[in-house]
Design a protein around this motif. Structure first.
Motif, PDB file in Angstrom:
ATOM      1  N   LYS A  57       4.686  12.891  -2.749  1.00 26.65           N
ATOM      2  CA  LYS A  57       4.852  11.513  -2.283  1.00 26.65           C
ATOM      3  C   LYS A  57       3.693  11.215  -1.348  1.00 26.65           C
ATOM      4  CE  LYS A  57       8.158  10.471   0.816  1.00 26.65           C
ATOM      5  NZ  LYS A  57       9.484  10.191   1.387  1.00 26.65           N
ATOM      6  N   VAL A  58       3.037  10.045  -1.560  1.00 27.04           N
ATOM      7  CA  VAL A  58       1.898   9.669  -0.735  1.00 27.04           C
ATOM      8  C   VAL A  58       2.106   8.243  -0.252  1.00 27.04           C
ATOM      9  CG1 VAL A  58      -0.597   9.324  -0.665  1.00 27.04           C
ATOM     10  CG2 VAL A  58       0.343  11.186  -2.026  1.00 27.04           C
ATOM     11  N   GLN A  59       1.917   8.040   1.044  1.00 30.74           N
ATOM     12  CA  GLN A  59       2.023   6.701   1.629  1.00 30.74           C
ATOM     13  C   GLN A  59       0.749   6.420   2.398  1.00 30.74           C
ATOM     14  OE1 GLN A  59       5.510   7.391   4.057  1.00 30.74           O
ATOM     15  NE2 GLN A  59       6.792   6.315   2.605  1.00 30.74           N
ATOM     16  N   GLU A  60       0.162   5.265   2.131  1.00 30.95           N
ATOM     17  CA  GLU A  60      -1.001   4.846   2.890  1.00 30.95           C
ATOM     18  C   GLU A  60      -0.536   3.933   4.022  1.00 30.95           C
ATOM     19  OE1 GLU A  60      -3.915   3.011   0.396  1.00 30.95           O
ATOM     20  OE2 GLU A  60      -4.015   4.725  -0.939  1.00 30.95           O
ATOM     21  N   GLY A  61      -1.281   3.967   5.087  1.00 27.73           N
ATOM     22  CA  GLY A  61      -0.926   3.032   6.143  1.00 27.73           C
ATOM     23  C   GLY A  61      -1.094   3.615   7.437  1.00 27.73           C
TER      24      GLY A  61
END
Length: 92
Positions: free
Chosen positions: A88-92
Motif C-alpha cells: 500500500k502506497v500513499q502520497e502526501g
C-alpha cells in the motif's frame, strides 16, 4: 432498571468478544517473522530508487516506510517484509 443495565452490559461484552478475533487477524502482511528480510535491505532498495528514508517501522505485519521519493513527494508506504514488494502506497 438493573435488568436493562445488565442486558446492555452483556450485549456490549458479547460485541467485544465477537470483534476480538477479527482485530487480531487484521495484518496486511502475513509472512512469519523468520522469513522477513532485514529493514536495511529494504532501505538500500528504496535508496537505489532515489528515495530518502525518514523512518522504517513495523505495522500491521508489514514494514511501514516514511520517505520522500525521487520526485520530492512525501510517501507513506507498506511493504511485505518477505518479498519487499509494496502493499500500500500513499502520497502526501
Amino acid at each position: 432498571m438493573k435488568n436493562r443495565l445488565l442486558a446492555a452490559a452483556m450485549i456490549m461484552a458479547a460485541g467485544f468478544a465477537l470483534n476480538a478475533p477479527a482485530r487480531a487477524d487484521e495484518n496486511i502482511c502475513k509472512a512469519p517473522m523468520d522469513q522477513w528480510q532485514p529493514r536495511e535491505t529494504l532501505q538500500h532498495k528504496l535508496e537505489g530508487q532515489g528515495w530518502q528514508i525518514r523512518r522504517i517501522k513495523t505495522d500491521e505485519g508489514c514494514y511501514e516506510v516514511y520517505a520522500t521519493d525521487a520526485n520530492g513527494k512525501k510517501i507513506e508506504a507498506y511493504f511485505d517484509p518477505h518479498s519487499l514488494e509494496p502493499v500500500k502506497v500513499q502520497e502526501g
